[in-house]
Write an enzyme that holds these catalytic residues in place. Structure first.
Site, mmCIF file in Angstrom:
data_model
loop_
_atom_site.group_PDB
_atom_site.id
_atom_site.type_symbol
_atom_site.label_atom_id
_atom_site.label_comp_id
_atom_site.label_asym_id
_atom_site.label_seq_id
_atom_site.Cartn_x
_atom_site.Cartn_y
_atom_site.Cartn_z
ATOM 1 N N SER A 534 -16.187 49.656 -116.055
ATOM 2 C CA SER A 534 -14.861 49.115 -116.360
ATOM 3 C C SER A 534 -14.881 47.598 -116.226
ATOM 4 O O SER A 534 -15.628 46.934 -116.930
ATOM 5 C CB SER A 534 -13.818 49.761 -115.447
ATOM 6 O OG SER A 534 -12.523 49.526 -115.906
ATOM 7 N N ASP A 619 -10.364 57.296 -123.601
ATOM 8 C CA ASP A 619 -10.154 56.375 -122.487
ATOM 9 C C ASP A 619 -8.906 55.518 -122.733
ATOM 10 O O ASP A 619 -8.847 54.771 -123.703
ATOM 11 C CB ASP A 619 -11.387 55.474 -122.344
ATOM 12 C CG ASP A 619 -11.385 54.659 -121.056
ATOM 13 O OD1 ASP A 619 -10.305 54.495 -120.461
ATOM 14 O OD2 ASP A 619 -12.458 54.190 -120.660
ATOM 15 N N HIS A 654 -11.616 57.603 -118.993
ATOM 16 C CA HIS A 654 -12.222 56.504 -118.256
ATOM 17 C C HIS A 654 -13.221 56.968 -117.194
ATOM 18 O O HIS A 654 -14.218 56.290 -116.946
ATOM 19 C CB HIS A 654 -11.110 55.684 -117.604
ATOM 20 C CG HIS A 654 -11.523 54.313 -117.195
ATOM 21 N ND1 HIS A 654 -11.986 53.376 -118.096
ATOM 22 C CD2 HIS A 654 -11.544 53.695 -115.982
ATOM 23 C CE1 HIS A 654 -12.268 52.246 -117.452
ATOM 24 N NE2 HIS A 654 -12.016 52.422 -116.179
#
Length: 685
Positions: A534, A619, A654
């Site tokens: 991320s 995501d 995610h």
């Protein structure tokens, strides 16, 4: 090895006009998911990745077997007392998900299964349970489910007396849900088109959700909302949060229809949270206090002028949060890079600190639902000590380990060493590094090393235990965590010095940490791998653009790499509410600064190390096209023949795969990539 997959052919160029400049994005079209060519390219990348990693399949199976062998397939969590019940989760061998259970008054009583996640997951490629909230009278359960990985949940209510659902289905909800004290009224938040929690509704169990009352609507796109409850159970809280700014509204939990009142109107840059005890509100705030301070105000007139300071701002200690019991105040603070727990009587007298057995450790408090409790529960671990659930007696200062993570295949912590190191950044700041390795580790540069980091949002990357990591340590790896700026390990200033116009400190801290580990003989460049996800994936992209020669292999998980394009599009989830972290490109100074480090915009025609990039098709935090576009641009420009792999999960968001066995498969794949690439590089030297 197979011929590298070619980058997708550019379509009609997409021109982006900003601040008098015209940028051309050849891969902007990859955002159009409905275009068959987009899915064709994703499938081609996945097929190529599978083909060129096929030779690691046996290693993947070996790693998976090792990691599975360390995981208790049948397990029960440490029960948590809440009213007349003990609540816990239970895992059964061969099943991907936990069951949520309880027993009344004693763990010897008959078990009641409240929710079986395996049943919810039947026939679904993905499952996440968002909220699990028991009503105060323990008769109703509010829970929410996401089957796509996009973090858009459907809320349901189960009547625990009848053992069946009440019939309500409330779609498009977020994580925040809280019960009023009547055990009939429920507050929840919903999402706007950008998946921002923006509205709070009041629902009565057993009624049509279409009739729910709108309690609050946040129209400013830079703020989101959530709901909670004080530990005293006396007040409902409605939080409005905008990155570096917050506003709290409160209402009586006994009078849920009476409406919310704002405690202190928002002021940009001022954050605060609210707790309650007796006739006082307790406020943790950074107003005139960089590292936060504790204030108290009368419930009867809590206006700002009535606030009284209880604990002042301290330059070396950051007040993270507090937890209030009937007779005790627990402070969670951060000092010297680690969390500290300090307990006092509710009036602040008789303060004492919880002492931990290791100098390098991680700790965080549990839910602690019992306001009257004289024990505080927290979780403790370190790089060498498995997760432990600890009940701490706040009177006697004794702690009891209620449960420690079991490793069925065996584990001896005495065979591993953890250290705390410090690298010197280019501006002279000392960057902490936590590292673990197996005994007998030679500091001669011969060992492989995996360096990880995050460095954003003020999230501290604490040195937790990870059973999966043992598969690397037992193969001679060292694993290190660089506590770079952008996190809050060293207080609020550490965070402030790694965001907005200081973001590059995160990258230079990380590179300095890698150079330090090489200089001290922990590894060498040909044996150094890095990994981050991320915002940590952004760090990987920025670091590899700056110093591709420094690293042999890179894993960038769901990486936020298309910084300027994403932050210029307020229609994308999280964009507007994250201006305080990254900046708003509408500001020329911020635009120029972000352009100078955005990984996608700074790919160059040069050699890059072996790279594995992952993404999730659903995501909501980092859109699938960010890793996809980045891989395409790297393929078009890089000048080496090193591996560049993209692995897109077509049924997740995610966090990747949701089931515990599926998660281990993903970890085994990544570790096999690292081991294979570092061994290959070692043979080429």
């Amino acid at each position: 090895m197979s011929t590298p997959i070619p980058p997708p052919a550019p379509r009609r160029p997409h021109y982006i006009h900003q601040h008098g400049l015209v940028r051309v994005d050849d891969y902007y079209w990859l955002r159009r998911r409905e275009d068959p060519a987009v899915m064709a390219y994703i499938e081609a990348e996945n097929a190529y990745t599978a083909q060129v990693t096929a030779h690691t399949q046996s290693l993947q199976e070996q790693l998976y077997a090792e990691m599975k062998g360390r995981m208790p397939e049948s397990d029960v969590s440490a029960p948590e007392r809440n009213g007349p019940y003990f609540y816990y989760t239970r895992l059964e061998a061969g099943r991907q998900y936990p069951m949520h259970c309880r027993r009344r008054e004693s763990m010897d009583a008959v078990e009641e299964v409240l929710l079986d996640e395996n049943e919810l997951a039947a026939g679904q490629p993905f499952l996440r349970v968002g909220v699990f909230e028991i009503s105060p009278d323990h008769t109703l359960l509010a829970y929410s489910v996401d089957h796509a990985g996009d973090e858009v949940f459907t809320l349901a209510i189960k009547d625990l007396r009848a053992g069946q659902l009440t019939g309500e289905r409330i779609p498009n909800t977020s994580y925040g849900v809280v019960w009023a004290n009547d055990s009939r009224t429920l507050f929840y938040s919903t999402l706007d088109a950008a998946k921002r929690p923006h509205k709070v509704f009041r629902h009565t169990a057993g009624t049509d959700a279409a009739q729910d009352a709108l309690v609050y609507h946040e129209t400013d796109e830079t703020y989101s909302v959530s709901v909670a409850k004080t530990s005293s159970k006396a007040y409902l809280l409605l939080y409005v949060w905008g990155g570096d700014t917050s506003e709290v509204h409160y209402a009586s939990a006994d009078q849920p229809a009476a409406g919310f009142k704002v405690l202190q109107p928002r002021r940009r840059g001022v954050e605060y949270s609210l707790s309650h005890h007796g006739d006082l509100f307790y406020i943790v705030t950074n107003e005139d206090a960089l590292n936060f301070r504790l204030m108290a105000a009368p419930v009867s007139h809590p206006e700002r002028a009535a606030w009284q300071e209880r604990i002042p701002n301290r330059s070396e200690v950051m007040l993270d949060s507090i937890l209030i019991f009937r007779d005790f105040l627990l402070r969670i603070e951060r000092e010297g890079g680690f969390r500290h727990l300090r307990i006092s009587n509710i009036d602040g007298s008789d303060e004492r600190e919880v002492h931990f057995p290791e100098p390098v450790y991680a700790v965080f408090p549990a839910g602690n639902p019992e306001f009257d409790s004289r024990e505080a529960r927290f979780y403790y671990s370190s790089l060498v000590t498995p997760y432990s659930v600890v009940d701490y007696d706040m009177d006697t200062q004794r702690w009891q380990v209620k449960k420690q993570e079991q490793i069925p295949s065996g584990y001896d912590p005495q065979q591993y060493v953890s250290e705390q190191l410090a690298a010197t950044a280019p501006d002279g700041r000392q960057v902490p590094i936590s590292i673990v390795y197996r005994k007998g580790f030679a500091h001669d540069g011969s060992h492989p090393l995996l360096l990880t980091a995050y460095g954003s949002y003020g999230i501290s990357n604490d040195p937790f235990f990870d059973t999966n990591r043992l598969s690397l340590l037992d193969r001679g790896f060292a694993v290190a965590i660089a506590h770079v700026r952008g996190g809050a390990e060293l207080g609020r200033a550490w965070f402030e010095d790694g965001r907005l116009l200081h973001k590059k400190n995160t990258f230079t801290d990380f590179i300095a940490s890698a150079e330090y580990l090489i200089a001290r003989g922990y590894t060498r460049s040909a044996r150094l791998a890095i990994m981050g996800g991320s915002a940590g994936g952004l760090l990987m992209g920025a670091a590899v653009n700056r110093r591709p020669d420094l690293f042999r292999a890179v894993i960038a998980d769901v990486p936020f790499v298309d910084v300027v394009n994403t932050m210029s599009d307020a229609g994308i989830p999280l964009t507007a509410i994250e201006y305080s972290q990254w900046g708003d490109p509408a500001d020329k100074a911020m635009f120029d600064y972000m352009m100078s480090y955005s990984p996608y915009d700074n790919v160059q025609a040069k050699d890059y190390p072996d790279m594995l990039i992952t993404g999730g098709l659903d995501d909501p935090r980092v859109a699938y096209w960010e890793p996809l576009k980045w891989a395409a641009r790297l393929r078009a420009l890089k000048t080496d023949r090193n591996l560049l792999l993209l692995k897109m999960n077509l049924h997740a968001g995610h966090a990747g795969a949701s089931g515990r066995y599926s998660h281990l498969r993903e970890v085994a794949f990544k570790y096999a990539f690292l081991i294979d690439r570092l061994e290959s590089a070692n043979h080429r030297e």
